[in-house]
Every structure is written in C-alpha cells, then in structure tokens.
Design a protein around this motif. Structure first.
Motif, PDB file in Angstrom:
ATOM      1  N   ASN A   1      -2.845  -0.011  -5.666  1.00 52.17           N
ATOM      2  CA  ASN A   1      -3.558   0.914  -6.534  1.00 52.17           C
ATOM      3  C   ASN A   1      -3.441   0.496  -7.996  1.00 52.17           C
ATOM      4  O   ASN A   1      -4.404   0.586  -8.749  1.00 52.17           O
TER       5      ASN A   1
ATOM      6  N   THR B   1       0.798  -1.226   0.000  1.00 51.61           N
ATOM      7  CA  THR B   1       0.000   0.000   0.000  1.00 51.61           C
ATOM      8  C   THR B   1       0.831   1.277   0.000  1.00 51.61           C
ATOM      9  O   THR B   1       0.269   2.360  -0.085  1.00 51.61           O
ATOM     10  N   THR B   2       2.140   1.177   0.090  1.00 53.16           N
ATOM     11  CA  THR B   2       2.995   2.360   0.073  1.00 53.16           C
ATOM     12  C   THR B   2       3.344   2.721  -1.369  1.00 53.16           C
ATOM     13  O   THR B   2       3.793   1.862  -2.126  1.00 53.16           O
ATOM     14  N   PRO B   3       3.141   3.978  -1.760  1.00 50.13           N
ATOM     15  CA  PRO B   3       3.519   4.375  -3.129  1.00 50.13           C
ATOM     16  C   PRO B   3       5.021   4.228  -3.346  1.00 50.13           C
ATOM     17  O   PRO B   3       5.825   4.553  -2.486  1.00 50.13           O
TER      18      PRO B   3
ATOM     19  N   THR C   1      -7.831   1.393  -6.991  1.00 47.98           N
ATOM     20  CA  THR C   1      -8.328   2.227  -5.904  1.00 47.98           C
ATOM     21  C   THR C   1      -7.348   2.203  -4.746  1.00 47.98           C
ATOM     22  O   THR C   1      -6.518   1.299  -4.661  1.00 47.98           O
ATOM     23  N   GLU C   2      -7.443   3.192  -3.888  1.00 47.52           N
ATOM     24  CA  GLU C   2      -6.584   3.228  -2.711  1.00 47.52           C
ATOM     25  C   GLU C   2      -7.106   2.250  -1.664  1.00 47.52           C
ATOM     26  O   GLU C   2      -8.311   2.050  -1.539  1.00 47.52           O
TER      27      GLU C   2
ATOM     28  N   ASN D   1     -12.970   4.079 -11.506  1.00 45.37           N
ATOM     29  CA  ASN D   1     -11.544   3.819 -11.290  1.00 45.37           C
ATOM     30  C   ASN D   1     -11.053   2.673 -12.159  1.00 45.37           C
ATOM     31  O   ASN D   1      -9.933   2.707 -12.667  1.00 45.37           O
TER      32      ASN D   1
ATOM     33  N   GLU E   1       2.885   5.325  -7.666  1.00 45.41           N
ATOM     34  CA  GLU E   1       1.649   4.623  -7.303  1.00 45.41           C
ATOM     35  C   GLU E   1       1.985   3.435  -6.408  1.00 45.41           C
ATOM     36  O   GLU E   1       3.090   2.914  -6.442  1.00 45.41           O
ATOM     37  N   SER E   2       1.008   3.008  -5.630  1.00 42.96           N
ATOM     38  CA  SER E   2       1.201   1.815  -4.811  1.00 42.96           C
ATOM     39  C   SER E   2       0.851   0.583  -5.639  1.00 42.96           C
ATOM     40  O   SER E   2       0.023   0.658  -6.557  1.00 42.96           O
TER      41      SER E   2
END
Length: 115
Positions: free
Chosen positions: A45, A33-35, A50-51, A80, A41-42
């Motif tokens: 994502n 989840t960390t970009p 989506t986040e 999205n 981007e993660s």
C-alpha cells in the motif's frame, strides 16, 4: 527481514526439505500485503498507493471485484496516487509515535546506577 522470511517458511513446511522454493513466493506475498503494526499500512500500500487484490479474490468474486469497471478503477488509482505522499507521511508519524511509546515503556523499567 530474513528472520521473518525463515519463520514464515518454517510455519508452512514442517519436515519436507526442498519444498521451500515453491512456498517462498506466497510467504513474500503475505509479508508485502499484511499491514505492519508500527505504520498501520502494508508495504504494498505504501509503495503503490492501493490495496492488493489477492488472486483468489479474482476466482471467487467479491463485491469489489465483481463490480470492476476499468474507467472507474483508473480514476481511483490516480486519486490514490495523489494521496500517496500524505499516506506515507501519516504512516511515518504513526511509526514515530509507536517508537516513542515503546521507548517510554522501556525507559520506565530502567534504573539509573550511581556512579
């Protein structure tokens, strides 16, 4: 990737061996989840469009989680997903630009040897 997982586990576990099994899911969640620097981007994502919503955000409600409506959420997810390919292409172009800049900086320091 394995090195990043091991470094994440080492940060969370100092001296107790055998606790790493309990900490592994949280380390993997952070990595997904960390970009990333290269793409902006993660991985989550780029895969799902989506986040990610953290479980803690469901307990301590924020503005986006407290105003959750299923119908609007499904419409947003569809939108999205329609834009997902465009987001992946943009991330790919950012990664290529990052690699180009990195190569330029590296090659600036290289001195050719006479043959």
């Amino acid at each position: 990737m394995n090195r990043a997982i091991l470094e994440g586990l080492k940060r969370r576990i100092s001296s107790v061996h055998g606790v790493w099994v309990d900490e592994l899911p949280s380390v993997l969640w952070v990595m997904r989840t960390t970009p990333k620097t290269t793409s902006g981007e993660s991985p989550f994502n780029l895969a799902f469009g989506t986040e990610a919503v953290l479980p803690l955000e469901m307990v301590f409600l924020k503005l986006c989680t407290s105003n959750y409506e299923r119908g609007h959420s499904e419409e947003g997810l569809r939108a999205n997903l329609d834009l997902l390919e465009e987001r992946r292409a943009r991330a790919h172009l950012r990664a290529l630009a990052f690699k180009k800049v990195t190569a330029r900086i590296y090659n600036r320091r290289v001195r050719p040897r006479p043959i």
